[in-house]
Design a protein around this motif. Structure first.
Motif, PDB file in Angstrom:
ATOM      1  N   VAL A 179       1.564   4.666  20.715  1.00  0.00           N
ATOM      2  CA  VAL A 179       2.955   5.115  20.607  1.00  0.00           C
ATOM      3  C   VAL A 179       3.038   6.165  19.500  1.00  0.00           C
ATOM      4  N   LEU A 180       3.492   7.356  19.850  1.00  0.00           N
ATOM      5  CA  LEU A 180       3.480   8.491  18.922  1.00  0.00           C
ATOM      6  C   LEU A 180       4.230   8.205  17.623  1.00  0.00           C
ATOM      7  N   LYS A 181       5.400   7.574  17.693  1.00  0.00           N
ATOM      8  CA  LYS A 181       6.161   7.286  16.475  1.00  0.00           C
ATOM      9  C   LYS A 181       5.371   6.379  15.536  1.00  0.00           C
ATOM     10  N   PHE A 182       4.676   5.407  16.091  1.00  0.00           N
ATOM     11  CA  PHE A 182       3.865   4.519  15.261  1.00  0.00           C
ATOM     12  C   PHE A 182       2.623   5.239  14.747  1.00  0.00           C
ATOM     13  N   ARG A 183       2.103   6.177  15.540  1.00  0.00           N
ATOM     14  CA  ARG A 183       0.941   6.952  15.089  1.00  0.00           C
ATOM     15  C   ARG A 183       1.297   7.796  13.873  1.00  0.00           C
ATOM     16  N   ILE A 184       2.485   8.386  13.906  1.00  0.00           N
ATOM     17  CA  ILE A 184       2.944   9.180  12.767  1.00  0.00           C
ATOM     18  C   ILE A 184       3.110   8.285  11.537  1.00  0.00           C
ATOM     19  N   LEU A 185       3.699   7.103  11.740  1.00  0.00           N
ATOM     20  CA  LEU A 185       3.863   6.148  10.643  1.00  0.00           C
ATOM     21  C   LEU A 185       2.508   5.683  10.111  1.00  0.00           C
ATOM     22  N   LEU A 186       1.574   5.409  11.014  1.00  0.00           N
ATOM     23  CA  LEU A 186       0.218   4.991  10.633  1.00  0.00           C
ATOM     24  C   LEU A 186      -0.453   6.057   9.784  1.00  0.00           C
ATOM     25  N   ASP A 187      -0.481   7.275  10.294  1.00  0.00           N
ATOM     26  CA  ASP A 187      -1.157   8.362   9.576  1.00  0.00           C
ATOM     27  C   ASP A 187      -0.498   8.643   8.228  1.00  0.00           C
ATOM     28  N   THR A 188       0.832   8.630   8.198  1.00  0.00           N
ATOM     29  CA  THR A 188       1.547   8.895   6.952  1.00  0.00           C
ATOM     30  C   THR A 188       1.274   7.807   5.923  1.00  0.00           C
ATOM     31  N   SER A 189       1.376   6.548   6.344  1.00  0.00           N
ATOM     32  CA  SER A 189       1.178   5.457   5.379  1.00  0.00           C
ATOM     33  C   SER A 189      -0.266   5.391   4.891  1.00  0.00           C
ATOM     34  N   LEU A 190      -1.233   5.639   5.774  1.00  0.00           N
ATOM     35  CA  LEU A 190      -2.632   5.630   5.336  1.00  0.00           C
ATOM     36  C   LEU A 190      -2.934   6.812   4.422  1.00  0.00           C
ATOM     37  N   PHE A 191      -2.376   7.972   4.738  1.00  0.00           N
ATOM     38  CA  PHE A 191      -2.601   9.143   3.885  1.00  0.00           C
ATOM     39  C   PHE A 191      -1.997   8.924   2.501  1.00  0.00           C
ATOM     40  N   LEU A 192      -0.743   8.476   2.465  1.00  0.00           N
ATOM     41  CA  LEU A 192      -0.090   8.270   1.169  1.00  0.00           C
ATOM     42  C   LEU A 192      -0.772   7.162   0.371  1.00  0.00           C
ATOM     43  N   GLY A 193      -1.151   6.077   1.041  1.00  0.00           N
ATOM     44  CA  GLY A 193      -1.860   5.000   0.353  1.00  0.00           C
ATOM     45  C   GLY A 193      -3.188   5.482  -0.205  1.00  0.00           C
ATOM     46  N   GLY A 194      -3.930   6.237   0.586  1.00  0.00           N
ATOM     47  CA  GLY A 194      -5.204   6.787   0.126  1.00  0.00           C
ATOM     48  C   GLY A 194      -5.017   7.782  -0.999  1.00  0.00           C
ATOM     49  N   PHE A 195      -3.983   8.596  -0.901  1.00  0.00           N
ATOM     50  CA  PHE A 195      -3.713   9.581  -1.949  1.00  0.00           C
ATOM     51  C   PHE A 195      -3.360   8.891  -3.261  1.00  0.00           C
ATOM     52  N   LEU A 196      -2.479   7.891  -3.186  1.00  0.00           N
ATOM     53  CA  LEU A 196      -2.072   7.177  -4.403  1.00  0.00           C
ATOM     54  C   LEU A 196      -3.239   6.415  -5.025  1.00  0.00           C
ATOM     55  N   LEU A 197      -4.021   5.746  -4.199  1.00  0.00           N
ATOM     56  CA  LEU A 197      -5.172   5.021  -4.726  1.00  0.00           C
ATOM     57  C   LEU A 197      -6.215   6.005  -5.269  1.00  0.00           C
ATOM     58  N   GLY A 198      -6.456   7.062  -4.528  1.00  0.00           N
ATOM     59  CA  GLY A 198      -7.436   8.055  -4.950  1.00  0.00           C
ATOM     60  C   GLY A 198      -7.051   8.756  -6.236  1.00  0.00           C
TER      61      GLY A 198
END
Length: 119
Positions: free
Chosen positions: A19-38
């Motif tokens: 589902v595209l809306k969930f894909r956008i949410l998935l990618d955004t949350s993983l990117f932001l989580g990785g960015f903050l942790l990194g």
């Protein structure tokens, strides 16, 4: 780290893939989580870095095993909106193992390089 665990569960995994809306949410949350942790990883003690890396390896190893055996919970057999058939899951599991081994080899290389510089 919670977004990573969440997106590895069967239902969110399938929603993110199908589902595209969930894909956008998935990618955004993983990117932001990785960015903050990194961005804060340098300030963490060595044992925390090793623990986080071990948890990543453990989580992805478990998921890759489930994909290798073709676990129906990660396929369109259980969730019709999932783009994955049970037959396509082993290839994803193999791909995950390859990527994890490349990351592991890189981490080992960097660790040994820094140890050798200190000698």
């Amino acid at each position: 780290m919670l977004p990573v665990v969440f997106w590895h569960l069967p239902l969110p995994f399938s929603l993110g893939a199908g589902v595209l809306k969930f894909r956008i949410l998935l990618d955004t949350s993983l990117f932001l989580g990785g960015f903050l942790l990194g961005s804060s990883i340098r300030s963490l003690p060595q044992w925390s870095k090793i623990t986080l890396f071990a948890l990543y390896m453990l989580g992805d190893t478990l998921l890759s095993i489930l994909l290798l055996i073709g676990s129906p919970e990660y396929s369109n057999k259980v969730y019709p909106f999932s783009p994955y058939t049970p037959e396509s899951l082993p290839l994803a599991g193999i791909s995950m193992i390859i990527v994890m081994n490349v990351i592991l080899a890189t981490v080992i290389y960097i660790a040994f390089r820094s140890v050798l510089k200190g000698l």
